[in-house]
Design an enzyme around this catalytic site. Sequence first.
Site, mmCIF file in Angstrom:
data_model
loop_
_atom_site.group_PDB
_atom_site.id
_atom_site.type_symbol
_atom_site.label_atom_id
_atom_site.label_comp_id
_atom_site.label_asym_id
_atom_site.label_seq_id
_atom_site.Cartn_x
_atom_site.Cartn_y
_atom_site.Cartn_z
ATOM 1 N N ASP A 262 -8.112 13.596 -24.281
ATOM 2 C CA ASP A 262 -8.064 12.199 -23.861
ATOM 3 C C ASP A 262 -7.414 11.434 -25.006
ATOM 4 O O ASP A 262 -8.035 11.207 -26.051
ATOM 5 C CB ASP A 262 -9.489 11.703 -23.588
ATOM 6 C CG ASP A 262 -9.542 10.219 -23.275
ATOM 7 O OD1 ASP A 262 -8.519 9.527 -23.452
ATOM 8 O OD2 ASP A 262 -10.619 9.746 -22.870
ATOM 9 N N GLU B 113 -0.638 4.878 -0.187
ATOM 10 C CA GLU B 113 -1.448 6.095 -0.332
ATOM 11 C C GLU B 113 -0.573 7.345 -0.229
ATOM 12 O O GLU B 113 0.289 7.429 0.652
ATOM 13 C CB GLU B 113 -2.527 6.169 0.758
ATOM 14 C CG GLU B 113 -3.844 5.594 0.320
ATOM 15 C CD GLU B 113 -4.064 4.228 0.900
ATOM 16 O OE1 GLU B 113 -3.049 3.545 1.175
ATOM 17 O OE2 GLU B 113 -5.244 3.851 1.086
ATOM 18 N N THR C 66 -4.936 6.125 -21.277
ATOM 19 C CA THR C 66 -4.669 4.805 -20.738
ATOM 20 C C THR C 66 -3.244 4.458 -21.158
ATOM 21 O O THR C 66 -2.648 5.135 -22.005
ATOM 22 C CB THR C 66 -5.632 3.742 -21.312
ATOM 23 O OG1 THR C 66 -5.596 3.810 -22.737
ATOM 24 C CG2 THR C 66 -7.051 3.957 -20.828
ATOM 25 N N ARG D 238 -2.425 -2.421 -18.132
ATOM 26 C CA ARG D 238 -3.763 -1.838 -18.048
ATOM 27 C C ARG D 238 -3.746 -0.753 -16.979
ATOM 28 O O ARG D 238 -3.604 -1.046 -15.787
ATOM 29 C CB ARG D 238 -4.752 -2.939 -17.663
ATOM 30 C CG ARG D 238 -6.199 -2.554 -17.695
ATOM 31 C CD ARG D 238 -7.033 -3.790 -17.827
ATOM 32 N NE ARG D 238 -6.870 -4.321 -19.164
ATOM 33 C CZ ARG D 238 -7.646 -3.994 -20.192
ATOM 34 N NH1 ARG D 238 -8.648 -3.151 -20.040
ATOM 35 N NH2 ARG D 238 -7.435 -4.514 -21.385
ATOM 36 N N LYS E 64 -3.161 0.719 -24.603
ATOM 37 C CA LYS E 64 -3.644 0.610 -25.988
ATOM 38 C C LYS E 64 -2.432 0.743 -26.923
ATOM 39 O O LYS E 64 -1.577 -0.120 -26.897
ATOM 40 C CB LYS E 64 -4.739 1.645 -26.241
ATOM 41 C CG LYS E 64 -5.965 1.409 -25.326
ATOM 42 C CD LYS E 64 -7.109 2.333 -25.636
ATOM 43 C CE LYS E 64 -8.327 2.016 -24.780
ATOM 44 N NZ LYS E 64 -8.494 2.918 -23.640
ATOM 45 N N TYR F 112 0.842 -1.205 0.000
ATOM 46 C CA TYR F 112 0.000 0.000 0.000
ATOM 47 C C TYR F 112 0.869 1.243 0.000
ATOM 48 O O TYR F 112 1.922 1.255 0.640
ATOM 49 C CB TYR F 112 -0.923 0.014 1.233
ATOM 50 C CG TYR F 112 -2.338 -0.346 0.867
ATOM 51 C CD1 TYR F 112 -3.065 0.470 0.017
ATOM 52 C CD2 TYR F 112 -2.935 -1.503 1.344
ATOM 53 C CE1 TYR F 112 -4.363 0.142 -0.351
ATOM 54 C CE2 TYR F 112 -4.244 -1.841 0.981
ATOM 55 C CZ TYR F 112 -4.946 -1.013 0.132
ATOM 56 O OH TYR F 112 -6.213 -1.331 -0.237
HETATM 57 N N1 DSN Z 1 -13.197 0.328 -23.996
HETATM 58 C C1 DSN Z 1 -12.296 1.225 -24.658
HETATM 59 C C2 DSN Z 1 -12.360 1.067 -26.137
HETATM 60 O O1 DSN Z 1 -12.551 -0.048 -26.577
HETATM 61 O O2 DSN Z 1 -12.186 2.021 -26.876
HETATM 62 C C3 DSN Z 1 -12.489 2.641 -24.268
HETATM 63 O O3 DSN Z 1 -12.654 2.762 -22.892
#
Ligand code: DSN
Length: 427
Positions: free
Chosen positions: A203, A59, A229, A238, A232, A57
């Site tokens: 974003d 925090e 994120t 993740r 991707k 942990y």
């Molecule tokens: N679930 C993601 C996507 O497939 O684009 C976005 O959050």
Amino acid sequence: MPTAPDDLPLADKDSEVARLVAAEDTRQRETIRLIASENYASRAVLEATGSSLTNKYAEGYPRKRYYEGMEVIDPLEELAIERAKQLFGAEHANVQPYSGSPANLATLLALCEPGDTILGLSLPAGGHLTHGWKVSATGIYYKAVQYGVRRDDHRIDLDQVRDLAREHRPKLIWCGHSAYPRTLDFAAFAAIAREVGAYLAADIAHIAGLVAGGVHPDPVPHCDVVTSTTHKTLRGPRGGLILCRKEHARAIDRAVFPGLQGGPHNHVTAAKAVAFGEALRPSFRAYAQAVVDNARALGKALAERGYDLVTGGTDNHLLLVDLTSTGISGRTAAKALDACAIEANGNAIPFDPRKPFDPSGLRLGLAALTSRGLGTGEMTRVAQLIDRVIRHAAERDGGVEPAFRDTVRAEVRELLAPFPAPGLGTP
Ligand code: DSN
């Protein structure tokens, strides 16, 4: 080394879970993975994610924690922060968001009051739930106004963005998307935000790897905040990330913790540091370019087979295929493809007359195949396979005959065999 009692490897401890994990490894190895938000993380990223850091942990932030035992966690989080700042040229980075949606909510918590007006790309036009869509917390706790794309060319309508911004005077404007195949003009968004005195947040969850690799315009100089994120096109674990101008650093950090989250996921922070390190290497620029080249090549090969591409093609990692003329929906096509080991998702197209659960479009992304090393030469073969499955399913009301399915699955395995999946090996 002696082990603790009952400290068995997964396969011995829990064969049921081990079997499912191994089955998913095999599925990912033997599938043409075209879901635009997915990728293969490297072995190093997977190792960091599976480390003892999950036990801790932490925090707070480096040097300002609520728990002891931080002699490893602090330098690790600082390393991730420094690499993120270097990679994107940002003044400040918060590497703690659990994923993209919490990163977006933290941005709103930092910069807006509940009830403030926000402006974002609508979900049916390719935006994300968290840019103010009505069922999302961002559409419930904020007064969300949504812009779309033009009816004639399906490109973002900056005139509409400007008109809506002038009319509604939003506190914050989102730019970014989950299903838009063209680059974003961050400078134009910034001019609109400046004119109406709004914060601008980008974003870049989908395109972070392309931005890092220098093949997509850079949002950082134009935006107050950039969220992402890390799993991707960026090929990390993740997780989420927030970059911002120095003036917003304190508000963003306080919004993430204690505003929204508890302890950071240190094992994921370590894996983010690994991924940022990988993306800082010159080879990542070649990877990002290859992703875009592959998307363009697959789009061209599909268009040659008569498929309609939303906006006519792509500038980034994804394609949105309008299947209206095939007679089957995106969902039916995705299910038929999945049966044949080709993984994609049904997706709404702009002004879609069908329902979101059973939309007209198919979204295809090239980040994962490119991570395996497939190139433009293989895209013709991928397009042929997709076309064959869609035509087969269209002639059978969506059905896929078992013999056909097995033939295509074998062809998919053969196509992928020379291209080991990062972290997972060959079929
Ligand atoms: N679930 C993601 C996507 O497939 O684009 C976005 O959050």
